[in-house]
Motif scaffolding. Structure first.
Motif, PDB file in Angstrom:
ATOM      1  N   VAL A   1       0.858  -1.179   0.000  1.00 39.02           N
ATOM      2  CA  VAL A   1       0.000   0.000   0.000  1.00 39.02           C
ATOM      3  C   VAL A   1       0.903   1.240   0.000  1.00 39.02           C
ATOM      4  O   VAL A   1       1.524   1.558   1.007  1.00 39.02           O
ATOM      5  CB  VAL A   1      -0.933   0.005   1.234  1.00 39.02           C
ATOM      6  N   LEU A   2       0.974   1.916  -1.139  1.00 43.91           N
ATOM      7  CA  LEU A   2       1.835   3.107  -1.231  1.00 43.91           C
ATOM      8  C   LEU A   2       1.161   4.291  -0.553  1.00 43.91           C
ATOM      9  O   LEU A   2       1.819   5.183  -0.032  1.00 43.91           O
ATOM     10  CB  LEU A   2       2.156   3.432  -2.686  1.00 43.91           C
ATOM     11  N   SER A   3      -0.166   4.307  -0.601  1.00 41.97           N
ATOM     12  CA  SER A   3      -0.906   5.352   0.116  1.00 41.97           C
ATOM     13  C   SER A   3      -2.336   4.892   0.307  1.00 41.97           C
ATOM     14  O   SER A   3      -2.847   4.085  -0.470  1.00 41.97           O
ATOM     15  CB  SER A   3      -0.893   6.664  -0.681  1.00 41.97           C
TER      16      SER A   3
ATOM     17  N   TYR B   1     -10.244  -9.151   1.278  1.00 40.91           N
ATOM     18  CA  TYR B   1      -8.882  -8.909   0.804  1.00 40.91           C
ATOM     19  C   TYR B   1      -8.106  -8.014   1.784  1.00 40.91           C
ATOM     20  O   TYR B   1      -6.886  -8.166   1.962  1.00 40.91           O
ATOM     21  CB  TYR B   1      -8.885  -8.287  -0.605  1.00 40.91           C
ATOM     22  N   GLY B   2      -8.828  -7.110   2.430  1.00 38.64           N
ATOM     23  CA  GLY B   2      -8.216  -6.191   3.394  1.00 38.64           C
ATOM     24  C   GLY B   2      -7.477  -6.918   4.516  1.00 38.64           C
ATOM     25  O   GLY B   2      -6.555  -6.375   5.121  1.00 38.64           O
ATOM     26  N   ALA B   3      -7.875  -8.154   4.790  1.00 36.05           N
ATOM     27  CA  ALA B   3      -7.219  -8.925   5.862  1.00 36.05           C
ATOM     28  C   ALA B   3      -5.779  -9.279   5.489  1.00 36.05           C
ATOM     29  O   ALA B   3      -4.995  -9.663   6.346  1.00 36.05           O
ATOM     30  CB  ALA B   3      -8.016 -10.199   6.158  1.00 36.05           C
ATOM     31  N   PHE B   4      -5.431  -9.169   4.209  1.00 37.80           N
ATOM     32  CA  PHE B   4      -4.081  -9.547   3.775  1.00 37.80           C
ATOM     33  C   PHE B   4      -3.186  -8.330   3.524  1.00 37.80           C
ATOM     34  O   PHE B   4      -2.088  -8.463   3.013  1.00 37.80           O
ATOM     35  CB  PHE B   4      -4.165 -10.392   2.498  1.00 37.80           C
ATOM     36  N   LEU B   5      -3.694  -7.143   3.851  1.00 37.08           N
ATOM     37  CA  LEU B   5      -2.923  -5.922   3.586  1.00 37.08           C
ATOM     38  C   LEU B   5      -2.183  -5.434   4.824  1.00 37.08           C
ATOM     39  O   LEU B   5      -2.650  -5.620   5.946  1.00 37.08           O
ATOM     40  CB  LEU B   5      -3.855  -4.800   3.129  1.00 37.08           C
ATOM     41  N   GLY B   6      -1.054  -4.812   4.576  1.00 31.49           N
ATOM     42  CA  GLY B   6      -0.373  -4.099   5.647  1.00 31.49           C
ATOM     43  C   GLY B   6       0.372  -4.993   6.618  1.00 31.49           C
ATOM     44  O   GLY B   6       0.736  -4.575   7.689  1.00 31.49           O
ATOM     45  N   SER B   7       0.582  -6.229   6.274  1.00 31.28           N
ATOM     46  CA  SER B   7       1.374  -7.114   7.123  1.00 31.28           C
ATOM     47  C   SER B   7       2.042  -8.094   6.165  1.00 31.28           C
ATOM     48  O   SER B   7       1.930  -7.972   4.965  1.00 31.28           O
ATOM     49  CB  SER B   7       0.473  -7.861   8.097  1.00 31.28           C
ATOM     50  N   ASP B   8       2.720  -9.079   6.702  1.00 32.83           N
ATOM     51  CA  ASP B   8       3.337 -10.038   5.779  1.00 32.83           C
ATOM     52  C   ASP B   8       2.363 -11.165   5.422  1.00 32.83           C
ATOM     53  O   ASP B   8       2.744 -12.194   4.886  1.00 32.83           O
ATOM     54  CB  ASP B   8       4.650 -10.597   6.344  1.00 32.83           C
TER      55      ASP B   8
ATOM     56  N   VAL C   1      -5.239 -23.901  13.131  1.00 32.45           N
ATOM     57  CA  VAL C   1      -5.849 -22.929  12.213  1.00 32.45           C
ATOM     58  C   VAL C   1      -5.107 -21.601  12.360  1.00 32.45           C
ATOM     59  O   VAL C   1      -4.922 -21.109  13.476  1.00 32.45           O
ATOM     60  CB  VAL C   1      -7.355 -22.721  12.528  1.00 32.45           C
ATOM     61  N   THR C   2      -4.646 -21.035  11.233  1.00 29.28           N
ATOM     62  CA  THR C   2      -3.966 -19.738  11.281  1.00 29.28           C
ATOM     63  C   THR C   2      -5.004 -18.630  11.356  1.00 29.28           C
ATOM     64  O   THR C   2      -5.914 -18.578  10.517  1.00 29.28           O
ATOM     65  CB  THR C   2      -3.107 -19.530  10.009  1.00 29.28           C
ATOM     66  N   LEU C   3      -4.871 -17.776  12.364  1.00 30.05           N
ATOM     67  CA  LEU C   3      -5.822 -16.670  12.506  1.00 30.05           C
ATOM     68  C   LEU C   3      -5.262 -15.438  11.810  1.00 30.05           C
ATOM     69  O   LEU C   3      -4.144 -15.015  12.095  1.00 30.05           O
ATOM     70  CB  LEU C   3      -6.053 -16.384  13.993  1.00 30.05           C
ATOM     71  N   GLN C   4      -6.032 -14.888  10.882  1.00 30.07           N
ATOM     72  CA  GLN C   4      -5.591 -13.695  10.166  1.00 30.07           C
ATOM     73  C   GLN C   4      -6.595 -12.569  10.380  1.00 30.07           C
ATOM     74  O   GLN C   4      -7.639 -12.532   9.737  1.00 30.07           O
ATOM     75  CB  GLN C   4      -5.407 -14.020   8.677  1.00 30.07           C
TER      76      GLN C   4
ATOM     77  N   PRO D   1      -6.315  -3.003  11.853  1.00 34.88           N
ATOM     78  CA  PRO D   1      -7.409  -2.050  12.082  1.00 34.88           C
ATOM     79  C   PRO D   1      -7.571  -1.016  10.964  1.00 34.88           C
ATOM     80  O   PRO D   1      -8.700  -0.671  10.593  1.00 34.88           O
ATOM     81  CB  PRO D   1      -7.024  -1.407  13.416  1.00 34.88           C
ATOM     82  N   ALA D   2      -6.483  -0.532  10.376  1.00 31.78           N
ATOM     83  CA  ALA D   2      -6.592   0.477   9.316  1.00 31.78           C
ATOM     84  C   ALA D   2      -7.315  -0.062   8.086  1.00 31.78           C
ATOM     85  O   ALA D   2      -7.884   0.699   7.299  1.00 31.78           O
ATOM     86  CB  ALA D   2      -5.202   0.957   8.907  1.00 31.78           C
ATOM     87  N   TYR D   3      -7.308  -1.386   7.918  1.00 32.56           N
ATOM     88  CA  TYR D   3      -7.963  -1.979   6.741  1.00 32.56           C
ATOM     89  C   TYR D   3      -9.220  -2.757   7.124  1.00 32.56           C
ATOM     90  O   TYR D   3      -9.723  -3.561   6.341  1.00 32.56           O
ATOM     91  CB  TYR D   3      -6.969  -2.849   5.969  1.00 32.56           C
ATOM     92  N   CYS D   4      -9.693  -2.554   8.365  1.00 32.04           N
ATOM     93  CA  CYS D   4     -10.981  -3.147   8.770  1.00 32.04           C
ATOM     94  C   CYS D   4     -12.112  -2.243   8.300  1.00 32.04           C
ATOM     95  O   CYS D   4     -13.025  -2.677   7.599  1.00 32.04           O
ATOM     96  CB  CYS D   4     -11.060  -3.265  10.295  1.00 32.04           C
TER      97      CYS D   4
END
Ligand code: KG4
Ligand code: ZN
Length: 367
Positions: free
Chosen positions: A25-27, A118-125, A309-312, A316-319
């Motif tokens: 996310v560049l911005s 999709y937001g759950a996969f943003l901003g982290s690894d 089970v992996t919890l993802q 918060p910024a992408y919730c």
């Protein structure tokens, strides 16, 4: 490198974001209208549309400047097509169409609900998770002001809705409860804050459709939700407490009511999500949407999620509503049709259509 400009206007946030290759996310610029709607106790669609209209040019400039790019550098534009409030959606869709025509960019209409996932996969690894076949099937709990759903996602891209709310969404229930308690709008954050020093056991609000209180649960409601009964129960409780309408509620009592109400909502969400994850052998459990910001829900899911089970949890910024999730998912639309685009003939839609496929699942790991 592919740069996608995401545009979001389904409710009361005007948002633009620049996302690189669906990952970075560049911005992510978000102009919230909350203050404008607060006086009405909820979002007024026509007011939202007017606010979007005046905010978008500024929000776009902000997103481009923060990403240090110009419109010419953008490879594609992705805009929320629905579900949402039609007057609000139309402003974003038409703004995006204008940009796509003027700058000759492919344009994609993106589903807001799928965007939340999709937001759950943003901003982290966490992006690596969606690329691994061993992460599937995934169970997504999507909880926002408009949705409360459980969706099962397979590695080949197929998706199936396991359950919905049959009345209010979880966020809507928190918003309505906050209104009854005269705490303002939006309800989720203020209920969480008010609940901090409260006794969550003081009021035993119902846990609808969980089979609690000896009520048999029908097969069709196993993964469905219902929140209007909790709200009605709060109303009766206030009546029983004989609280006069014009008198402020004593602070400890207010905290106890908020804590007990929040506990009931979170308990139902966590129980159903964990049960579905176990029943369907999910390898990953995702929580996304505005209510996934809730600290108690995050704690409960972390405590109860089975070890295998992996919890993802979405950052918060992408919730809450944002355009990064739209630009990120838009990248997979771009991959799927090699940059042709949907044209500018599509319309906004209000209601969630049946979701049978999620694009990133199949494309993310090159199938
Ligand atoms: O995803 P979102 O921004 O918009 C929709 O697509 O609906 O979600 C907004 C909802 C509101 O109902 C708000 O009260 C709720 O998310 N919310 C929260 C929290 N932050 C926002 N609910 C519980 N706890 C929070 N911290
Ligand atoms: Zn949303």
């Amino acid at each position: 490198m592919t740069l996608v400009l995401g545009i979001e206007s389904s409710c009361d946030e005007s948002a633009c974001a620049v996302v690189r290759d669906g990952v970075e996310v560049l911005s992510s610029a978000v102009a919230s209208q909350i203050a404008r709607h607060a006086a009405h106790g909820g979002v007024v669609p026509e007011l939202a549309a007017r606010e979007h209209l005046s905010a978008f040019p500024r929000v776009l400039d902000e997103a481009l400047a923060a990403a240090n790019v110009q419109l010419e550098d953008i490879d594609a534009i992705a805009v929320t097509q629905g579900p949402g409030l039609i007057p609000a959606l139309l402003v974003g869709v038409n703004f995006a169409k204008g940009l796509a025509l003027k700058h000759r960019k492919p344009l994609y209409g993106v589903n807001h609900f799928a965007g939340h996932i999709y937001g759950a996969f943003l901003g982290s690894d966490a992006h690596a998770l969606l690329e691994k076949e061993s992460s599937y099937p995934m169970l997504a709990l999507v909880v926002s002001g408009g949705h409360t759903s459980l969706l099962l996602l397979h590695a080949d891209g197929h998706a199936r809705h396991l359950g919905f709310t049959i009345d209010d969404a979880a966020g809507e229930a928190l918003d309505k409860a906050a209104k009854l308690l005269k705490l303002g709008y939006p309800g989720g954050p203020v209920m969480q804050k008010t609940a901090v020093n409260g006794d969550k056991k003081r009021f035993d609000f119902p846990r609808p459709l969980t089979g609690a209180a000896g009520k048999a649960l029908s097969e069709e409601n196993r993964y469905n939700f219902s929140f209007s009964g909790i709200k009605t129960s709060l109303l009766y409780t206030l009546e029983k407490l004989n609280l006069r309408n014009d008198e402020p509620i004593e602070p400890q009592l207010l905290s106890d009511l908020a804590a007990s109400f929040q506990e009931a909502v979170v308990d139902v969400l966590a129980r159903k999500a964990i049960k579905a994850a176990k029943d369907f052998g999910a390898k990953t459990l995702i929580a996304a949407g505005g209510v996934a910001c809730n600290a108690l829900l995050r704690e409960r899911l972390a405590a109860d999620c089975p070890k295998n089970v992996t919890l993802q949890l979405a950052s918060p910024a992408y919730c809450t509503d944002n355009a990064a999730m739209i630009g990120g998912l838009g990248y997979y639309h771009y991959l799927a049709d090699h940059g042709k685009g949907d044209g500018v003939g599509f319309d906004a839609f209000a209601r969630l259509p049946e979701i049978t496929a999620i694009r990133f699942a199949a494309l993310g790991h090159g199938e």
